[in-house]
Design a protein around this motif. Structure first.
Motif, PDB file in Angstrom:
ATOM      1  N   VAL A   1      -5.787  13.871  69.755  1.00 53.30           N
ATOM      2  CA  VAL A   1      -6.410  12.567  69.971  1.00 53.30           C
ATOM      3  C   VAL A   1      -5.715  11.560  69.062  1.00 53.30           C
ATOM      4  CG1 VAL A   1      -8.564  11.275  69.767  1.00 53.30           C
ATOM      5  CG2 VAL A   1      -8.610  13.667  70.466  1.00 53.30           C
TER       6      VAL A   1
ATOM      7  N   TYR B   1      -5.701   8.389  66.776  1.00 52.38           N
ATOM      8  CA  TYR B   1      -6.707   7.761  65.932  1.00 52.38           C
ATOM      9  C   TYR B   1      -6.002   6.765  65.027  1.00 52.38           C
ATOM     10  CZ  TYR B   1     -10.114   7.459  62.086  1.00 52.38           C
ATOM     11  OH  TYR B   1     -10.974   7.014  61.131  1.00 52.38           O
TER      12      TYR B   1
ATOM     13  N   PRO C   1     -15.028   8.966  64.563  1.00 46.97           N
ATOM     14  CA  PRO C   1     -15.890   8.241  65.505  1.00 46.97           C
ATOM     15  C   PRO C   1     -16.311   9.138  66.675  1.00 46.97           C
ATOM     16  CG  PRO C   1     -13.611   7.488  65.664  1.00 46.97           C
ATOM     17  CD  PRO C   1     -13.671   8.456  64.523  1.00 46.97           C
ATOM     18  N   GLN C   2     -17.364   8.735  67.363  1.00 45.20           N
ATOM     19  CA  GLN C   2     -17.893   9.516  68.491  1.00 45.20           C
ATOM     20  C   GLN C   2     -16.863   9.707  69.608  1.00 45.20           C
ATOM     21  OE1 GLN C   2     -20.820  11.151  68.720  1.00 45.20           O
ATOM     22  NE2 GLN C   2     -21.245  10.540  66.627  1.00 45.20           N
ATOM     23  N   GLU C   3     -15.897   8.801  69.718  1.00 40.81           N
ATOM     24  CA  GLU C   3     -14.892   8.908  70.777  1.00 40.81           C
ATOM     25  C   GLU C   3     -13.980  10.118  70.588  1.00 40.81           C
ATOM     26  OE1 GLU C   3     -14.463   5.520  68.787  1.00 40.81           O
ATOM     27  OE2 GLU C   3     -16.480   5.601  69.637  1.00 40.81           O
ATOM     28  N   VAL C   4     -13.892  10.626  69.356  1.00 41.37           N
ATOM     29  CA  VAL C   4     -13.034  11.778  69.079  1.00 41.37           C
ATOM     30  C   VAL C   4     -13.820  13.038  69.419  1.00 41.37           C
ATOM     31  CG1 VAL C   4     -11.782  13.065  67.307  1.00 41.37           C
ATOM     32  CG2 VAL C   4     -11.774  10.562  67.272  1.00 41.37           C
ATOM     33  N   GLU C   5     -13.350  13.750  70.436  1.00 42.72           N
ATOM     34  CA  GLU C   5     -14.028  14.974  70.863  1.00 42.72           C
ATOM     35  C   GLU C   5     -13.786  16.096  69.865  1.00 42.72           C
ATOM     36  OE1 GLU C   5     -14.322  17.970  74.710  1.00 42.72           O
ATOM     37  OE2 GLU C   5     -12.765  16.439  74.657  1.00 42.72           O
TER      38      GLU C   5
END
Length: 107
Positions: A56, A58, A69-73
């Protein structure tokens, strides 16, 4: 000979007692903003290093103590729900699954 043995025993006992007195147990919560280092078991490191998930992107440094952050799985580690992992900016990281805080950067 027995005086030497007694002196050596006394020195050992004194040094052990002195060491024990220097131990500090902290029961208070860490100060806000403090980074608490958590020891990651080698089995968790090995597991994370073997996983293949997409990296991911970032914006920012991937550091211990940073909350992702929540977007990072993130992916919970099979058999050990106390740890999760992901790959961020091509670096494998171990994460606390509840707080999303980076516990360790492996690469």
């Amino acid at each position: 000979m027995s005086h030497t043995l007694m002196a050596a025993s006394a020195a050992l006992l004194i040094s052990t007692t002195a060491f024990a007195q220097s131990t500090v147990i902290v029961t208070d919560q860490p100060a806000p903003g403090a980074v608490v280092v958590r020891e990651v078991p080698s089995s968790v490191r090995t597991y994370v290093m073997r996983q293949e998930v997409p990296s991911v992107n970032y914006n920012g440094d991937v550091l211990v103590g940073r909350v992702l952050p929540q977007e990072v799985e993130t992916h919970v580690i099979d058999g050990d729900g106390g740890y999760a992992y992901t790959i961020v900016n091509q670096r494998r990281v171990v994460v606390d699954p509840e707080t999303r805080e980076v516990i360790e950067v492996l690469d």
